[in-house]
Scaffold this active site. Sequence first.
Site, PDB file in Angstrom:
ATOM      1  N   ASP A  63       0.539  -8.995  -7.903  1.00  0.00           N
ATOM      2  CA  ASP A  63       0.608  -7.666  -7.281  1.00  0.00           C
ATOM      3  C   ASP A  63      -0.051  -6.593  -8.158  1.00  0.00           C
ATOM      4  O   ASP A  63      -0.602  -6.898  -9.226  1.00  0.00           O
ATOM      5  CB  ASP A  63       2.086  -7.334  -7.021  1.00  0.00           C
ATOM      6  CG  ASP A  63       2.296  -6.588  -5.716  1.00  0.00           C
ATOM      7  OD1 ASP A  63       1.414  -5.800  -5.318  1.00  0.00           O
ATOM      8  OD2 ASP A  63       3.356  -6.787  -5.104  1.00  0.00           O
ATOM      9  N   ASP A 114      -0.038  -2.547   2.946  1.00  0.00           N
ATOM     10  CA  ASP A 114       0.886  -3.515   3.556  1.00  0.00           C
ATOM     11  C   ASP A 114       0.976  -3.359   5.071  1.00  0.00           C
ATOM     12  O   ASP A 114       1.040  -2.250   5.604  1.00  0.00           O
ATOM     13  CB  ASP A 114       2.299  -3.309   2.987  1.00  0.00           C
ATOM     14  CG  ASP A 114       2.394  -3.732   1.538  1.00  0.00           C
ATOM     15  OD1 ASP A 114       1.401  -4.229   0.980  1.00  0.00           O
ATOM     16  OD2 ASP A 114       3.479  -3.533   0.963  1.00  0.00           O
TER      17      ASP A 114
END
Lengths: 414, 414, 414, 414
Positions: A148, A208
């Site tokens: 991430d 996202d």
Amino acid sequence: MIPIPLLALVAPALCLKAFDNGVGHTPQMGWNSWNKYGCNINESVIISAAETMNQLGLLQYGYEYIVMDDCYQLKERDSETGKIVVDPQRFPNGIKYLSDRVHQLGFKFGMYSSAGKFTCGRYPGSLGYEELDAQTFADWGVDYLKYDNCFNEGMSGNEKISSDRYLKMSQALNATGRTIFYSLCQWGEDNVWNWGTTLSNSWRVTGDIYDSFNRYDDRCPCESFDCAGIQGNSCSMVNIFEKAIPLAQKSGPFEGWNDLDSLEVGNGGMTTNEYKAHFTLWAILKSPLVLGNDLPRMSQTDFAIITNKDIIAINQDFSSPAVRVWKRAVKGGHLSLLVNKLADPYVFTVTLFNSGDRKERLEVKFSDIFFDHPGFQESSFTARDLWTNETMDVKQRFFTAVNKHSVKVWNFVL
Amino acid sequence: MIPIPLLALVAPALCLKAFDNGVGHTPQMGWNSWNKYGCNINESVIISAAETMNQLGLLQYGYEYIVMDDCYQLKERDSETGKIVVDPQRFPNGIKYLSDRVHQLGFKFGMYSSAGKFTCGRYPGSLGYEELDAQTFADWGVDYLKYDNCFNEGMSGNEKISSDRYLKMSQALNATGRTIFYSLCQWGEDNVWNWGTTLSNSWRVTGDIYDSFNRYDDRCPCESFDCAGIQGNSCSMVNIFEKAIPLAQKSGPFEGWNDLDSLEVGNGGMTTNEYKAHFTLWAILKSPLVLGNDLPRMSQTDFAIITNKDIIAINQDFSSPAVRVWKRAVKGGHLSLLVNKLADPYVFTVTLFNSGDRKERLEVKFSDIFFDHPGFQESSFTARDLWTNETMDVKQRFFTAVNKHSVKVWNFVL
Amino acid sequence: MIPIPLLALVAPALCLKAFDNGVGHTPQMGWNSWNKYGCNINESVIISAAETMNQLGLLQYGYEYIVMDDCYQLKERDSETGKIVVDPQRFPNGIKYLSDRVHQLGFKFGMYSSAGKFTCGRYPGSLGYEELDAQTFADWGVDYLKYDNCFNEGMSGNEKISSDRYLKMSQALNATGRTIFYSLCQWGEDNVWNWGTTLSNSWRVTGDIYDSFNRYDDRCPCESFDCAGIQGNSCSMVNIFEKAIPLAQKSGPFEGWNDLDSLEVGNGGMTTNEYKAHFTLWAILKSPLVLGNDLPRMSQTDFAIITNKDIIAINQDFSSPAVRVWKRAVKGGHLSLLVNKLADPYVFTVTLFNSGDRKERLEVKFSDIFFDHPGFQESSFTARDLWTNETMDVKQRFFTAVNKHSVKVWNFVL
Amino acid sequence: MIPIPLLALVAPALCLKAFDNGVGHTPQMGWNSWNKYGCNINESVIISAAETMNQLGLLQYGYEYIVMDDCYQLKERDSETGKIVVDPQRFPNGIKYLSDRVHQLGFKFGMYSSAGKFTCGRYPGSLGYEELDAQTFADWGVDYLKYDNCFNEGMSGNEKISSDRYLKMSQALNATGRTIFYSLCQWGEDNVWNWGTTLSNSWRVTGDIYDSFNRYDDRCPCESFDCAGIQGNSCSMVNIFEKAIPLAQKSGPFEGWNDLDSLEVGNGGMTTNEYKAHFTLWAILKSPLVLGNDLPRMSQTDFAIITNKDIIAINQDFSSPAVRVWKRAVKGGHLSLLVNKLADPYVFTVTLFNSGDRKERLEVKFSDIFFDHPGFQESSFTARDLWTNETMDVKQRFFTAVNKHSVKVWNFVL
């Protein structure tokens, strides 16, 4: 009709990949714990998930990675070894035990970290600990790392800065000697599609996703791939689809994969037609197909969507993403024609996507479908609808209709 | 109705903050000398301000920091020690004396410098003197540093360059051992919201506010958060509000705070309704609430605005900023619905903001209010208007009207 | 009426400038050889220009710098010393002789180089030779350096890279011990307005001007200050004016000057009204006033424009650039109101600029003029038109008309 | 009429080029293997191409470089020497033999590599091997290097990073002592037009062309030169033309050449009028003229287009690219007037380009044609149409018509 082998495709003997760690010749498929469980994970959650995957027979469809996302750690690294410490209450038998169990069930095991000071859940991040953490993951039997971008301490701003940061983990993973799929979750900053290819297997290209067909949300303020400052979250399916289209050229069997984020099928925010569109578009654009829903409670309808072998076969075909031939404004959205040239030289996939608010009728011309392959414009094809299984013989042009918020997708076989 | 404790919220025992120096678990509140006094500060000005704050009882509302801004220095550093030299005429007893006096009155004491060659007032800046100046501030008993961006000598242009510059002071402040709130005034350049979180308590996200509801001024040429080249000043309240909305996701109890700049309430450029909107929006977006007006001459109306305990409680609640559910174009502006999920799992704050030029009537649906929390869409709530204190019982939907340039804000309690 | 002293303004005893080499407290004024002579310069051209300037009495209006632009050099540096070699045919007596002659005529002497491998005329550039060239210029008695951006070998792309490049010459000039006005010609790349202030006296903010009021030219493709990739040339006067407006806040007596490029007055591409507008706008925005026309052949009309003492006085007043209060779309362009707050606390300059294609009538309100100074909104002023010398007594509001492509400009004296 | 010498133009005795390796004083002309053969190249393909070029007499028109593109290599460098290894099956006699044969046929020989880890075909790239590969090319008798941008491992993001990468090969080529034309294929990222000039002979300014007049394709998402993130491919001729216009100012005999990508003439995707427009626009904008079609099968019509001596003469004239005087919206596109000032002081080239969908009639004014050269506005000219050879005497203005998707181009001779 020429059969399309499912999961039987292999890379050429002479591999030409930009980054080759032995995996990722086609987009990864699997399941990730985050959407359903968030931080509420423990040993039994992951084992149960793997068992459910096994019972549902999802492996035979290609879903092979069980990825445990964030929050398996304690807040502090081991004061002596510097290693990540697994929460002993939630994982009383440790990660190796968990990994072994997942492997016994036939799956590969994935984990998570962030190229930052912390993970997004504010556990210890791997920035500055790349080699130690890579070795820890390898020792645990990990087969996949989702990496991430949270808390990166300003280590971004141009391609060089960001790629150097992600390169470190790439080299560290390879140095372990274990085969570990390397999946960047860097949100598409700093044109990752230009450099992800030489250091990873796949890379996220947007903020996202959330479980909405096309609703605008201020938390995802950009409508174009060329988005500076904040990629955000709560990006609708259509928002991501449109951003990903120009980037498709950077993805392919020899390049690695644009990751459009995990699937929302089964989470309830879209209609069945919308989920069919979502699954189809992700598949033809060669996005990883990573489930994020509550598997045991999945409806038969949703199960049928994610196990459509024909759609999966396109995704796993050893070929490049779909090309959009045209995009037309319609009421409330757009109508698009997309075409995949499959590895089989005589098979194409033709997709019509109507993001608009009413049914659209249209004529589809072979001069459009085969724009990139003009030698086929005068050929006859048998077209099979991959959602209804109906076939038709077509030549030169045909008429059809596409419901609102829906796709139609055919395999065209010569 | 469930009471909302004022100033009684504490951080969880296990702190998860990205940057944790012990403060900033909720947005800072206080007063800053610049708007009223500019460079005309001296010992008695600051002491009087603290005394007035004390007499007005503002501490009990949460306004705890008295921040002395620029122009306390001489033009040259001490030639031997290199330290900042305080102007002996204006501060005959030195800063430590001043700091002690502020502390005696119950407040915390803040000061100012710039991450540049000079401060914005062209006094010695701290770039290259981070450790020395941090220790000086600590020796003086400083509890808060506002750290500006003027004259940065080209030390900007991407995240890495800017964050390295601000990181130096962060480390220097921590190295003193004294708890000092670190407030970046870097104007939102180089995506500070991505890296301010790991090195500071709060960060400005736009150019400077001025006392106007929505007037465009060429000195603030950007309408979007994605502003390159010049953030500027004379940014209207609505201009800043709209820029801050997409960035709200980067702010929260574990992240630090987007600073929308100090409050203009009481400075006379807006109507009472506009100031109520200004105060409400800053509060629900979790901006620091730093007063900048002439406290002794504040009207009762303005005093009532800045001491609305219900509004302050939302700001100080241990929860994330408001999310905008929708934005609709209306005559002369927009109508927006914003929702805060408070720490109390059964309380939400619902805000309607009408930036348009006429009163707007509308129906508000629970399916919108609880878009992110669908489990509450069928529940019944008692809604209390936080400006009128009127209550109503609501379910599924309700009708209301919002005056031009005004907010309506309710706490919804299950 | 309060007299406005011409050229009599001095900087405060305690200088607060961000960069202070002793000059540039007001925008520079002078003449530059490029527009008229290009590369066709030699000793007699420069001496004749200085003599003409002297005979026209331009020094008394403030035009003090005679700047010799590019093409005085040989193509190669001296093989032994590495120094720039002056073309001995064109400058038989060398530069020092020329410099002395310019000084004898009462002017200061300026020269030119580029922060690149070559100058724009492909003569040796100063990149990598900063100290040697600065000393050469100082030895020659140079008082001013125009420093260009051609052939910079990729030394750009963010503030840090560009400012480091220009900082080298700044430090080199100062190290000579000679007072040399440092004028950046870096075209406004990499937000020079943010860092020029700490290393130079003035900085160009756009691509090159050409002698047109408002014609679009593909060679100047950007309409906004926020221009990436190519600043270009053939930028019209209105194009530059609009780009410079948001940047005015970065310019002032303590900051240095936004350079809007040299004046086109007298070059024939605009009408008299357009040239009056051009001269007025450059003056009130505090741009350097550098003539570029053919002085001996200047018409009386053009001479009158560039020697308007009232307009020059605004430019040289120890105060900040004009602020635009509003901009209104009119047929073929815009109507703008700009206000200068002069150093004299009771004098303002009020400018109306009509870039549109027809005469515009309007009411001007004091609430607009004194938007930034509301204390004057109820005062009475005597307004003197600085082009016609007519006066009027005004209060609260007045009616006027502005011809197409024209300005009206008044000094408002309390 | 003053004759325009074909291929007889030479650079001035005193060369003033920003980068001077002895070649590239005018845009390169030649043929490249990629468009026709892609990776299917071998010794006989290249030799046959050279023989065909020879038989068609294309050298006399100026087409002098035979460039062998990617895929001549083995997948691995020599394990001992580190050198690129030529595929021995496809090139049984090695590259030196091939190079000699091309030279014997009168042509110069070009090759290809990439400033990356791999070439675009995933063969070994030259990043990190610049000196070794440059010497290998020199040893092979190579006269030209096309240097691509694939797999650059994040070595981009600002001018400095990209130019440093390309500078290495520039220096390496020069260090060999052999004259090698250096042609950047960097797609116009990081403002290559600002730094290509000091290190190369030409530089691509956009993504890849495809054989379409003006069709939008998602694979080329940018419409402006200022394109961040993905330059892409499948850029139409008009797309590239419009992007290149503002950049023309950065190209010229002393600067090097904006490369608009190779020619599509002869590839069948455009009409004859469209190809004439394509060839004319590339020529007047001083793009390299590199053929990419199937030479032996070229139609007489296409042969006539690419061998129009008058058009080629403009391209090879020792002068700067065309300037666009105006652009007007017409149905389906734009009508543009472009003017070249040729090296002969009394000759201009005047081009009208109609990208619209219907024939446009218009009056052309000398005040427009000679906008940059007002001294000629009252002159009489003989205008010769360079496609029909018809002449007309013109003064002040004339009327004409331009077919849809077509150019008209005249030489104006005083």
